[in-house]
Write a protein that holds these residues in place. Sequence first.
Motif, PDB file in Angstrom:
ATOM      1  N   UNK A   2       2.168  45.544  91.201  1.00 33.91           N
ATOM      2  CA  UNK A   2       2.823  44.460  91.925  1.00 33.91           C
ATOM      3  C   UNK A   2       3.895  44.979  92.869  1.00 33.91           C
ATOM      4  N   UNK A  31       1.500  34.094  97.696  1.00 35.43           N
ATOM      5  CA  UNK A  31       1.932  35.166  98.603  1.00 35.43           C
ATOM      6  C   UNK A  31       1.915  34.659 100.039  1.00 35.43           C
ATOM      7  N   UNK A  69       5.991  33.656  98.290  1.00 31.17           N
ATOM      8  CA  UNK A  69       6.585  33.962  96.975  1.00 31.17           C
ATOM      9  C   UNK A  69       5.653  34.853  96.150  1.00 31.17           C
ATOM     10  N   UNK A  70       6.287  35.642  95.303  1.00 30.45           N
ATOM     11  CA  UNK A  70       5.540  36.575  94.473  1.00 30.45           C
ATOM     12  C   UNK A  70       5.803  36.271  93.002  1.00 30.45           C
ATOM     13  N   UNK A  71       4.735  35.959  92.277  1.00 29.65           N
ATOM     14  CA  UNK A  71       4.811  35.654  90.846  1.00 29.65           C
ATOM     15  C   UNK A  71       3.836  36.596  90.154  1.00 29.65           C
ATOM     16  N   UNK A  72       4.084  36.948  88.894  1.00 29.51           N
ATOM     17  CA  UNK A  72       3.169  37.853  88.193  1.00 29.51           C
ATOM     18  C   UNK A  72       1.986  37.068  87.634  1.00 29.51           C
ATOM     19  N   UNK A  73       0.764  37.516  87.897  1.00 25.86           N
ATOM     20  CA  UNK A  73      -0.424  36.828  87.390  1.00 25.86           C
ATOM     21  C   UNK A  73      -0.605  37.063  85.894  1.00 25.86           C
ATOM     22  N   UNK A  77      11.918  35.744  80.853  1.00 27.85           N
ATOM     23  CA  UNK A  77      10.650  35.285  81.401  1.00 27.85           C
ATOM     24  C   UNK A  77      10.295  33.853  81.042  1.00 27.85           C
ATOM     25  N   UNK A  81      -2.847  40.157  83.966  1.00 22.93           N
ATOM     26  CA  UNK A  81      -2.462  41.549  83.727  1.00 22.93           C
ATOM     27  C   UNK A  81      -1.790  41.750  82.373  1.00 22.93           C
ATOM     28  N   UNK A  82      -1.460  40.654  81.690  1.00 18.22           N
ATOM     29  CA  UNK A  82      -0.777  40.765  80.396  1.00 18.22           C
ATOM     30  C   UNK A  82      -1.727  40.686  79.204  1.00 18.22           C
ATOM     31  N   UNK A 134       3.589  34.446  85.124  1.00 17.70           N
ATOM     32  CA  UNK A 134       4.870  34.807  84.527  1.00 17.70           C
ATOM     33  C   UNK A 134       5.921  34.806  85.616  1.00 17.70           C
ATOM     34  N   UNK A 135       6.972  34.073  85.358  1.00 11.94           N
ATOM     35  CA  UNK A 135       8.082  33.992  86.296  1.00 11.94           C
ATOM     36  C   UNK A 135       9.303  34.626  85.639  1.00 11.94           C
ATOM     37  N   UNK A 136      10.067  35.387  86.405  1.00 13.15           N
ATOM     38  CA  UNK A 136      11.268  36.000  85.871  1.00 13.15           C
ATOM     39  C   UNK A 136      12.500  35.332  86.471  1.00 13.15           C
ATOM     40  N   UNK A 154       8.765  38.209 101.199  1.00 10.61           N
ATOM     41  CA  UNK A 154       8.385  37.519  99.956  1.00 10.61           C
ATOM     42  C   UNK A 154       9.604  37.276  99.072  1.00 10.61           C
ATOM     43  N   UNK A 155       9.707  36.067  98.540  1.00  5.87           N
ATOM     44  CA  UNK A 155      10.718  35.789  97.521  1.00  5.87           C
ATOM     45  C   UNK A 155      10.098  36.192  96.184  1.00  5.87           C
ATOM     46  N   UNK A 156      10.636  37.251  95.557  1.00  3.29           N
ATOM     47  CA  UNK A 156      10.000  37.729  94.333  1.00  3.29           C
ATOM     48  C   UNK A 156      10.647  37.148  93.090  1.00  3.29           C
ATOM     49  N   UNK A 157       9.828  36.512  92.268  1.00  2.00           N
ATOM     50  CA  UNK A 157      10.269  36.109  90.939  1.00  2.00           C
ATOM     51  C   UNK A 157       9.291  36.706  89.931  1.00  2.00           C
ATOM     52  N   UNK A 158       8.730  37.886  90.316  1.00  5.86           N
ATOM     53  CA  UNK A 158       7.669  38.503  89.514  1.00  5.86           C
ATOM     54  C   UNK A 158       8.196  39.539  88.529  1.00  5.86           C
ATOM     55  N   UNK A 208       1.989  45.045  79.679  1.00 13.30           N
ATOM     56  CA  UNK A 208       0.832  45.848  80.090  1.00 13.30           C
ATOM     57  C   UNK A 208       1.104  47.344  80.196  1.00 13.30           C
TER      58      UNK A 208
END
Lengths: 534, 534
Positions: free
Chosen positions: B32, A476, A480-484, A446, A487-488, A502-504, B41-45, A177
């Motif tokens: 983000x 959240x 835990x925080x994951x990318x939605x 990813x 946004x991509x 998306x998980x890293x 938060x555990x971030x895997x984003x 993005x």
Amino acid sequence: MAYDMKLPDAIDLSHHLSEVARAREISPLKDLQQYLGRDDLLSIAGGLPHPDFFPFDKISATVYSKDVFPTDSPVTTLSLFSRIAQFFGKGRDEINIKRYAKQAGDLSLAESLQYGLSSGQPGLQGIIREIVHRIYKPAYRDWTILIHSGNTDGWGRAVMTLCDPGDVILACEWTYPSAMAASRPLGITAVSVAADEGGMRSDALLETLSSWDEKERGAPRPRVMYTIPVGQNPTGSTMSIERKKRIYDICVEYDIVIVEDDPYYFLQEGQYHLPQVRPVESKELSNDAFIASLVPSYVSIDYQGRVVRLDSFSKTVAPGCRLGWFTCNPLFRERFERQGETSVQAACGFSQALVAALLMKWGIEGYIRWLRGLRGQYRKRRDFCIDCFAESFELKASTVNGHQTTYDGYIRREESTYSKRWQENFMGTDDFFPVISFMPPTSGMFLWIQVNFQAHPSSSQSGKKDLELQLLKKFVDAGILVAPGSIFSADGYGDDSPGHLRLSFSNAELPVLKKAIGTMAAVLEKFFYGEDQL
Amino acid sequence: MAYDMKLPDAIDLSHHLSEVARAREISPLKDLQQYLGRDDLLSIAGGLPHPDFFPFDKISATVYSKDVFPTDSPVTTLSLFSRIAQFFGKGRDEINIKRYAKQAGDLSLAESLQYGLSSGQPGLQGIIREIVHRIYKPAYRDWTILIHSGNTDGWGRAVMTLCDPGDVILACEWTYPSAMAASRPLGITAVSVAADEGGMRSDALLETLSSWDEKERGAPRPRVMYTIPVGQNPTGSTMSIERKKRIYDICVEYDIVIVEDDPYYFLQEGQYHLPQVRPVESKELSNDAFIASLVPSYVSIDYQGRVVRLDSFSKTVAPGCRLGWFTCNPLFRERFERQGETSVQAACGFSQALVAALLMKWGIEGYIRWLRGLRGQYRKRRDFCIDCFAESFELKASTVNGHQTTYDGYIRREESTYSKRWQENFMGTDDFFPVISFMPPTSGMFLWIQVNFQAHPSSSQSGKKDLELQLLKKFVDAGILVAPGSIFSADGYGDDSPGHLRLSFSNAELPVLKKAIGTMAAVLEKFFYGEDQL
């Protein structure tokens, strides 16, 4: 280095330059710099501070040895060997850069921290040319390189140099993005081209170009493609050389410039195998075998010079380097340099000197050895991550495409906190569905997870984007925080999209990664089968 | 730091944002990052590499002590004291940055070399805010700072954020050409405002603005001014606070945003005195007295937040840092950050960490002490340079404007190699004319020399620009390189311009500088009186 004289020269692509790029002049003061290198001239022309006034006398660094990561190390972020070696100071090299060079060719702070040519420091340029020659092997004779300040800078310069406001660029339907955020404010939008597990589809590309109706689309046919062919961000897909060839041929036919953003090139982790069927790792590859194991770059088939390759040290050394380079034809290189000298001027001198010193210490072959170790580490992380999914979900292979398996992930019923409710409500086979599905990536950082939102009880009332955001909020809340996925989207997110996360697996400590995936399973269970739905 | 609550807030200047700036979105992935700092938060984003994979374990540097340059040192680039101290390792400090911080607040490579906020690293931000508060004292409450990659990057972002194609910006008639090279390709031209020994003239500015005829000019009245008020490049002029106040008031009246490019701020060397009348240097100033001795910045009188101040570490630390900062209102700052995150992303992590470590080692007061020493060194260089002119030319004070003296430079007849020819050809008083004239700069790195081309025998046949280039060529042939005046013209060079050279006294070794000025005298003699002319 000797260029291969049998290769063709780049063709003339000057018609691709934007109006802004055509209007750029050589920065007038820089023009004088052609004389600054002349030893016979006493220069009192440039506004350079005297290097005696730099407060830095000497910079030293303790760096990993090239082989600190065994290529077949066990699953730890730092191998046991290197953790032990740390105690004894082994597995480490020292680099030193002094104010003044002792002999010609030595790096010095007096030069590295001075104003310099926007093209970068000669020592680093030479090393980079060797890397390109050794690894990517461009298919035309007069390829050039230009140091930039990271691929975001590289793409920013490519957009300003190649695109005019109102232009449309080709991009994968899911893409990085920040790349789109660089071009969109300039009035340059993306047309999304469908992709599959092998990246952008050549048939979809051909269809988009051959059926382009300038009137209907309100824009001329695209001339520029943005692509991340290896470990694509966000989908993790990697494009085969066969697909690249098909796409390159279409780009020749339709006169498209390919911008190959390739920061994950050396993280080609290979096929994932479930732990129970994972083959015993073969013995270490040689450097040559390692290079041969990597999918070749677009530049390796670029006989016309229409590929602008973007390389970055962000993943192979560190993001804070803000250092990378273009590999491209000489015409584009010259315009990229002009743009650079009126923006960043040059990449940071500390960074150029420290990275050059590191690569000189290791040597080119040592750097390739380092990359082999790094690939090993990322492979372990990728395997660990998918193994965690296999533990927290019930994974079933759904489709197999060549070597690539897609897995459907079901909630583990036997462990469900909602088992009583389940027995009451979801006992029919039809009601039990996979909540996620994904294809383990063969490269990059990813994992792209499709969420089965259409099976969600509220899917008839709520749009997909709504559900995606609801789910994200629940993640959240659960910590835990994951990318939605939304946004991509390359050209805006429609409700016909399936919905993704998306998980890293590149950054989190492994226990954190494991815990986060366990939490994901619990949240997804509640989201699809929990109180809200009963 | 406590903001002064009595000061007004910045006024709304959002109407100054360009179309591109208005169209910028927050880079979606960066969005983000507001969560990334949440410890819960555990971030895997995010696509961040693990810091264990950075090859750098530790970076160390040997740096000058803050007081390595005595504020009243003799004329050497490195004082005798510090040269001796070098032998015993005195006058040096050590800085170390390890992979992981031992305690909160320590710098670490794990953070410094990681992807970070485009606004820069928190430690460095705090130090910079203190510097602005201590030294520049903005006159409104809600000023902010934003780290950039040097003033060329800063100006580039200012242009894109404040100007649309077709806009005209206000600039001094002679100005920094790279600044114009950044804006011109975007269709943004400059209107030249006349300047005198005190910089841009306020009456000329008022005349330009009040008489602006949009139709006749083909552009709306300018909204943005580019100015280098201290040690101006190329003229060396420095603007008094009284002049700044008059110009600021006009900018309030006509709603102009002032971009203050001020890299030479701490090189305020003061008045030049010929060696025979040079006063014995007074005792060392305190830090407070040093700050009070500097002409205040535009931000010190900016009660509306319409000044965008650009600071750089290029002259106070080293150009290779590619590091500096904006001081401006919060609205502009936010748009500058948006632009940054789609171009350079962030300033280099090595540079931010090393400069932050240096400033932490010295402390803010130590940094000010360093700047005092640096000013002393540049004053010695400035004095040495003008002394060389007094030796190689016959200098006569022509006009005196307040404290500022302009000198006319004549060829020294008694030493002329053409003395016989002179006696024959140039014996009349009217025929003997100054070949150059200049005002010794009170700040910066540059001497701006007007060449008396109208007295040249060919001046009726050749244009000024022609003569300037001819002279430049003769300098190169004689082995010296000087910057030609024509490249500093803000809006194109006309033959009505007198013709200039810019000489820099900041970089050359002192014997080189002396030799170059001697050569200049010889070349000018031949150019005006030599064989060619007889």
